[in-house]
Enzyme design. Structure first.
Site, PDB file in Angstrom:
ATOM      1  N   THR A 116      -4.794  10.030   3.699  1.00  0.00           N
ATOM      2  CA  THR A 116      -4.497   9.446   2.317  1.00  0.00           C
ATOM      3  C   THR A 116      -5.642   8.345   2.103  1.00  0.00           C
ATOM      4  OG1 THR A 116      -3.874   9.234   0.559  1.00  0.00           O
ATOM      5  CG2 THR A 116      -2.918   8.631   1.888  1.00  0.00           C
ATOM      6  N   TYR A 140       4.232   6.360  -0.502  1.00  0.00           N
ATOM      7  CA  TYR A 140       3.314   7.425   0.249  1.00  0.00           C
ATOM      8  C   TYR A 140       2.456   6.951   1.260  1.00  0.00           C
ATOM      9  CZ  TYR A 140      -0.050  11.283  -0.203  1.00  0.00           C
ATOM     10  OH  TYR A 140      -1.311  11.925   0.226  1.00  0.00           O
TER      11      TYR A 140
END
Ligand code: UDP
Length: 330
Positions: A116, A140
């Site tokens: 990501t 995250y």
């Protein structure tokens, strides 16, 4: 080839399963169905299982004997990761560790991994290239940056190669309207805005209007999910042709602000909807835009759907189809 796809019943995984199935690969989808759906698996066999369940995972690997793995199973909400960090380190970091351990023990040596743009944190230079320092600002991003480090170390220690694809903001739906986002709770901007236009939510909140951006709202690089799926197929081809381990960004290289997305959603749906300006959402960087020149040059990625209105239109058609499906099931 035989490919095991973790998280293949989810939003991105299901679009990749479709792309791999169309290429004629033999597929096994390993998914705990926490956010995915059985109906979303268009090709191959679905095994319901968790990455925590090492015994089942190993059994599935020994029986299916995949040539390569694509790994999508993960938790992906920035705001939730701030509230529940252990969930993210557990699902994303520890879960991947289990997967890698089983891969090594069963002799599976190729992985295409979902990473990501959140690993960059707040990049100094935008568009951001893969060489930028990793400085995640939420759990995250940290959970995924840790996995990238594990992958790098593993590739040095073992006969193991991987491509980690750093996704920017994935949106849109299958052009033929068979697949799309179907989370129980919509948190991503485009889906949330579409559901607001559809009347499911009273208003859309804008999280922060005081960022250092031209209109004060956050900028993101929104890419169509089928362009991202195509990048995965190319990454697999690259690995099976003997390519060395690589990390590549996947985005179009230009961004839109939250306000611009809202305007585009109102335009595409023909339905203006109420908007409320609120404070910043924890963990959000001001601007994330990809420099994807490496993906284009190394893997010959040529995106087809670089058009925000088109992306939103596919997502809107899917949203309407999903509502029809849900009302038939009710
Ligand atoms: N956003 C917003 N309202 C919403 C959902 C998202 O203003 O209801 C903003 C969010 O703060 C971020 C951008 O839209 O700046 C994209 O957020 P999203 O959750 O879609 O993806 P992320 O970038 O967090 O992966």
């Amino acid at each position: 080839m035989k490919i095991l796809v973790t998280g293949g019943a989810g939003y991105i995984g299901s679009h990749v399963v479709k792309a791999l199935g169309l290429e004629g690969h033999e597929l096994l989808v390993y998914d705990n169905l926490s956010t995915g759906h059985e109906w979303a698996v268009m090709y191959g066999t679905l095994v319901k299982g968790d990455l925590e369940d090492r015994a089942l995972l190993e059994k599935v690997f020994r029986e299916f004997r995949p040539d390569a793995v694509m790994h999508f199973a993960a938790s992906i909400q920035v705001e939730e990761s701030v509230r529940r960090p252990l969930l993210y380190y557990g699902n994303n970091t520890a879960g991947t560790l289990n997967l890698l351990d089983v891969m090594v023990r069963t002799g599976v040596r190729c992985l295409v991994h979902s990473s990501t743009a959140a690993v960059y944190g707040i990049p100094d230079v935008v568009p951001v290239a893969e060489t930028a320092p990793l400085a995640p600002i939420n759990p995250y991003g940290s959970s995924k940056a840790m996995v990238e480090k594990i992958l790098a170390d593993l590739a040095l220690a073992e006969d193991f190669r991987y491509v980690a694809i750093r996704y920017f903001n994935v949106a849109g739906a299958d052009v033929a309207c068979r697949l799309g986002q179907a989370y129980r709770e919509a948190t991503h901007l485009i889906t949330r805005a579409l559901k607001t236009a559809h009347g499911q939510y009273e208003r859309l909140q804008i999280f922060g209007t005081d960022y250092q951006t031209p209109d004060g709202t956050c900028i993101r690089d929104y890419i169509h999910v089928d362009d991202l799926a195509a990048a995965h197929v190319l990454a697999l081809d690259y690995l099976t042709e003997g390519g060395a381990s690589e990390i590549v960004n996947c985005g179009y290289g230009h961004g839109f602000s939250v306000r611009e997305v809202i305007e585009a959603v109102a335009h595409v749906t023909g339905t203006p909807f109420p908007v409320e300006e609120t404070g910043r959402r924890p963990g959000d960087p001001p601007a994330l835009v990809a420099d994807s020149s490496k993906l284009r040059s190394l893997m010959k990625w040529e995106p087809q759907y670089d058009n925000l209105d088109f992306i939103i239109r596919t997502a809107w058609e899917w949203e309407l189809a999903l509502k029809r499906r849900e009302s038939c099931a009710a």
